[in-house]
Write a protein that holds these residues in place. Structure first.
Motif, PDB file in Angstrom:
ATOM      1  N   MET A   1       0.850  -1.175   0.000  1.00  0.00           N
ATOM      2  CA  MET A   1       0.000   0.000   0.000  1.00  0.00           C
ATOM      3  C   MET A   1       0.894   1.236   0.000  1.00  0.00           C
ATOM      4  O   MET A   1       1.789   1.373   0.801  1.00  0.00           O
ATOM      5  CB  MET A   1      -0.898  -0.024   1.249  1.00  0.00           C
ATOM      6  CG  MET A   1      -1.910   1.048   1.233  1.00  0.00           C
ATOM      7  SD  MET A   1      -3.074   1.099   2.654  1.00  0.00           S
ATOM      8  CE  MET A   1      -3.081  -0.497   3.338  1.00  0.00           C
ATOM      9  N   SER A   2       0.614   2.159  -0.904  1.00  0.00           N
ATOM     10  CA  SER A   2       1.448   3.354  -1.005  1.00  0.00           C
ATOM     11  C   SER A   2       1.020   4.399   0.022  1.00  0.00           C
ATOM     12  O   SER A   2      -0.087   4.374   0.537  1.00  0.00           O
ATOM     13  CB  SER A   2       1.347   3.948  -2.414  1.00  0.00           C
ATOM     14  OG  SER A   2       0.102   4.577  -2.595  1.00  0.00           O
ATOM     15  N   LEU A   3       1.920   5.358   0.256  1.00  0.00           N
ATOM     16  CA  LEU A   3       1.636   6.444   1.190  1.00  0.00           C
ATOM     17  C   LEU A   3       0.454   7.270   0.697  1.00  0.00           C
ATOM     18  O   LEU A   3      -0.387   7.696   1.480  1.00  0.00           O
ATOM     19  CB  LEU A   3       2.876   7.330   1.363  1.00  0.00           C
ATOM     20  CG  LEU A   3       2.764   8.482   2.338  1.00  0.00           C
ATOM     21  CD1 LEU A   3       2.394   7.940   3.716  1.00  0.00           C
ATOM     22  CD2 LEU A   3       4.069   9.225   2.426  1.00  0.00           C
ATOM     23  N   GLU A   4       0.364   7.456  -0.635  1.00  0.00           N
ATOM     24  CA  GLU A   4      -0.740   8.231  -1.193  1.00  0.00           C
ATOM     25  C   GLU A   4      -2.081   7.593  -0.837  1.00  0.00           C
ATOM     26  O   GLU A   4      -3.022   8.267  -0.447  1.00  0.00           O
ATOM     27  CB  GLU A   4      -0.595   8.312  -2.714  1.00  0.00           C
ATOM     28  CG  GLU A   4      -1.718   9.087  -3.371  1.00  0.00           C
ATOM     29  CD  GLU A   4      -1.568   9.125  -4.874  1.00  0.00           C
ATOM     30  OE1 GLU A   4      -2.574   9.443  -5.537  1.00  0.00           O
ATOM     31  OE2 GLU A   4      -0.487   8.844  -5.385  1.00  0.00           O
ATOM     32  N   ASN A   5      -2.171   6.282  -0.935  1.00  0.00           N
ATOM     33  CA  ASN A   5      -3.418   5.605  -0.590  1.00  0.00           C
ATOM     34  C   ASN A   5      -3.730   5.750   0.893  1.00  0.00           C
ATOM     35  O   ASN A   5      -4.879   5.891   1.267  1.00  0.00           O
ATOM     36  CB  ASN A   5      -3.353   4.122  -0.968  1.00  0.00           C
ATOM     37  CG  ASN A   5      -3.444   3.917  -2.460  1.00  0.00           C
ATOM     38  OD1 ASN A   5      -4.043   4.717  -3.168  1.00  0.00           O
ATOM     39  ND2 ASN A   5      -2.832   2.858  -2.949  1.00  0.00           N
ATOM     40  N   ASN A   6      -2.716   5.691   1.733  1.00  0.00           N
ATOM     41  CA  ASN A   6      -2.940   5.868   3.172  1.00  0.00           C
ATOM     42  C   ASN A   6      -3.483   7.248   3.480  1.00  0.00           C
ATOM     43  O   ASN A   6      -4.314   7.404   4.354  1.00  0.00           O
ATOM     44  CB  ASN A   6      -1.645   5.659   3.954  1.00  0.00           C
ATOM     45  CG  ASN A   6      -1.305   4.192   4.112  1.00  0.00           C
ATOM     46  OD1 ASN A   6      -2.200   3.356   4.118  1.00  0.00           O
ATOM     47  ND2 ASN A   6      -0.040   3.905   4.228  1.00  0.00           N
ATOM     48  N   SER A   7      -2.996   8.266   2.780  1.00  0.00           N
ATOM     49  CA  SER A   7      -3.396   9.630   3.089  1.00  0.00           C
ATOM     50  C   SER A   7      -4.795   9.951   2.585  1.00  0.00           C
ATOM     51  O   SER A   7      -5.380  10.939   2.990  1.00  0.00           O
ATOM     52  CB  SER A   7      -2.384  10.625   2.517  1.00  0.00           C
ATOM     53  OG  SER A   7      -2.411  10.570   1.105  1.00  0.00           O
ATOM     54  N   THR A   8      -5.341   9.125   1.689  1.00  0.00           N
ATOM     55  CA  THR A   8      -6.657   9.413   1.144  1.00  0.00           C
ATOM     56  C   THR A   8      -7.693   8.364   1.556  1.00  0.00           C
ATOM     57  O   THR A   8      -8.724   8.245   0.936  1.00  0.00           O
ATOM     58  CB  THR A   8      -6.601   9.497  -0.395  1.00  0.00           C
ATOM     59  OG1 THR A   8      -6.123   8.251  -0.908  1.00  0.00           O
ATOM     60  CG2 THR A   8      -5.720  10.630  -0.850  1.00  0.00           C
ATOM     61  N   GLN A   9      -7.417   7.623   2.594  1.00  0.00           N
ATOM     62  CA  GLN A   9      -8.367   6.618   3.042  1.00  0.00           C
ATOM     63  C   GLN A   9      -9.657   7.269   3.516  1.00  0.00           C
ATOM     64  O   GLN A   9      -9.629   8.206   4.302  1.00  0.00           O
ATOM     65  CB  GLN A   9      -7.786   5.792   4.189  1.00  0.00           C
ATOM     66  CG  GLN A   9      -6.734   4.825   3.759  1.00  0.00           C
ATOM     67  CD  GLN A   9      -6.192   4.043   4.951  1.00  0.00           C
ATOM     68  OE1 GLN A   9      -6.035   4.581   6.031  1.00  0.00           O
ATOM     69  NE2 GLN A   9      -5.905   2.778   4.727  1.00  0.00           N
TER      70      GLN A   9
ATOM     71  N   SER B   1     -15.409  -3.007   0.152  1.00  0.00           N
ATOM     72  CA  SER B   1     -14.027  -3.457  -0.069  1.00  0.00           C
ATOM     73  C   SER B   1     -13.729  -3.614  -1.552  1.00  0.00           C
ATOM     74  O   SER B   1     -12.586  -3.444  -1.976  1.00  0.00           O
ATOM     75  CB  SER B   1     -13.746  -4.760   0.677  1.00  0.00           C
ATOM     76  OG  SER B   1     -14.409  -5.845   0.069  1.00  0.00           O
ATOM     77  N   GLN B   2     -14.742  -3.904  -2.360  1.00  0.00           N
ATOM     78  CA  GLN B   2     -14.529  -4.001  -3.804  1.00  0.00           C
ATOM     79  C   GLN B   2     -14.507  -2.627  -4.463  1.00  0.00           C
ATOM     80  O   GLN B   2     -13.774  -2.404  -5.407  1.00  0.00           O
ATOM     81  CB  GLN B   2     -15.595  -4.883  -4.436  1.00  0.00           C
ATOM     82  CG  GLN B   2     -15.408  -6.344  -4.108  1.00  0.00           C
ATOM     83  CD  GLN B   2     -16.255  -7.236  -4.973  1.00  0.00           C
ATOM     84  OE1 GLN B   2     -16.927  -6.808  -5.897  1.00  0.00           O
ATOM     85  NE2 GLN B   2     -16.215  -8.526  -4.660  1.00  0.00           N
ATOM     86  N   VAL B   3     -15.317  -1.718  -3.951  1.00  0.00           N
ATOM     87  CA  VAL B   3     -15.393  -0.368  -4.510  1.00  0.00           C
ATOM     88  C   VAL B   3     -14.181   0.466  -4.102  1.00  0.00           C
ATOM     89  O   VAL B   3     -13.610   1.190  -4.911  1.00  0.00           O
ATOM     90  CB  VAL B   3     -16.706   0.322  -4.050  1.00  0.00           C
ATOM     91  CG1 VAL B   3     -16.675   1.798  -4.363  1.00  0.00           C
ATOM     92  CG2 VAL B   3     -17.901  -0.354  -4.677  1.00  0.00           C
ATOM     93  N   ASP B   4     -13.794   0.379  -2.840  1.00  0.00           N
ATOM     94  CA  ASP B   4     -12.673   1.146  -2.311  1.00  0.00           C
ATOM     95  C   ASP B   4     -11.917   0.287  -1.300  1.00  0.00           C
ATOM     96  O   ASP B   4     -12.232   0.297  -0.110  1.00  0.00           O
ATOM     97  CB  ASP B   4     -13.156   2.434  -1.652  1.00  0.00           C
ATOM     98  CG  ASP B   4     -12.016   3.323  -1.174  1.00  0.00           C
ATOM     99  OD1 ASP B   4     -10.835   2.896  -1.209  1.00  0.00           O
ATOM    100  OD2 ASP B   4     -12.303   4.455  -0.759  1.00  0.00           O
ATOM    101  N   PRO B   5     -10.926  -0.478  -1.774  1.00  0.00           N
ATOM    102  CA  PRO B   5     -10.224  -1.400  -0.876  1.00  0.00           C
ATOM    103  C   PRO B   5      -9.450  -0.711   0.248  1.00  0.00           C
ATOM    104  O   PRO B   5      -9.060  -1.359   1.209  1.00  0.00           O
ATOM    105  CB  PRO B   5      -9.285  -2.173  -1.802  1.00  0.00           C
ATOM    106  CG  PRO B   5      -9.234  -1.409  -3.073  1.00  0.00           C
ATOM    107  CD  PRO B   5     -10.452  -0.554  -3.151  1.00  0.00           C
ATOM    108  N   TYR B   6      -9.235   0.590   0.151  1.00  0.00           N
ATOM    109  CA  TYR B   6      -8.490   1.310   1.183  1.00  0.00           C
ATOM    110  C   TYR B   6      -9.394   1.978   2.221  1.00  0.00           C
ATOM    111  O   TYR B   6      -8.904   2.537   3.188  1.00  0.00           O
ATOM    112  CB  TYR B   6      -7.578   2.351   0.545  1.00  0.00           C
ATOM    113  CG  TYR B   6      -6.589   1.724  -0.399  1.00  0.00           C
ATOM    114  CD1 TYR B   6      -5.523   0.973   0.084  1.00  0.00           C
ATOM    115  CD2 TYR B   6      -6.743   1.856  -1.775  1.00  0.00           C
ATOM    116  CE1 TYR B   6      -4.622   0.366  -0.775  1.00  0.00           C
ATOM    117  CE2 TYR B   6      -5.832   1.254  -2.642  1.00  0.00           C
ATOM    118  CZ  TYR B   6      -4.785   0.512  -2.135  1.00  0.00           C
ATOM    119  OH  TYR B   6      -3.900  -0.089  -2.991  1.00  0.00           O
TER     120      TYR B   6
END
Length: 150
Positions: free
Chosen positions: A1-9, A30-35
């Motif tokens: 998981m990238s930092l960008e994905n973490n910041s936009t959870q 979870s299928q629409v937005d796994p993060y």
């Protein structure tokens, strides 16, 4: 998981007393937005405890079933939109099996951001979750949707 994905959870709260409905919602999310981070509540009392807990992170959106024990969705919505509430601008999506116009109107009168008749199929659930979590709540007016008719 990238930092960008973490910041936009996205932080999503779901209050629904039906365990099967919560599980279906969680799977579709979870299928629409796994993060996305989903926090579940089995009734309105538990949801309000989560919202008022100073150690809980504020959600980006709340999905709220109307028919729940102890504290139903309308009562919960009233507390969320209360005079002294810090959650007045929080998007709250009402979920219901009813499309009764008086229930829809009451939800909007209490401050619902959107009213959804619970979808009947898994694909409809994924569609409505995807549409509503990506919606720009701060530049649009509240709406009603019966996903059974779309």
């Amino acid at each position: 998981m990238s930092l960008e994905n973490n910041s936009t959870q996205r932080r999503i709260y779901l209050a629904d007393d039906d365990m099967d409905d919560r599980a279906l919602f969680a799977e579709a999310l979870s299928q629409v937005d796994p993060y996305a981070i989903l926090t579940e509540a089995e009734d309105g009392i538990f949801l309000m405890d989560l919202l008022n807990n100073p150690n809980s992170r504020r959600p980006d959106i709340v999905f709220l079933d109307i028919n729940m024990p102890r504290c139903n969705g309308m009562q919960c919505l009233e507390m969320i939109r209360g005079e002294d509430s810090i959650f007045k601008e929080l998007p709250v999506i009402i979920l219901s099996t009813s499309s009764d116009p008086s229930a829809v109107q009451k939800a909007f009168d209490l401050g619902a951001s959107f009213y959804v008749v619970k979808p009947a199929t898994y694909n409809e659930i994924k569609y409505f979750i995807d549409a509503l979590i990506k919606f720009d709540w701060f530049s649009h007016m509240p709406k009603f949707a019966d996903f059974r008719l779309l």
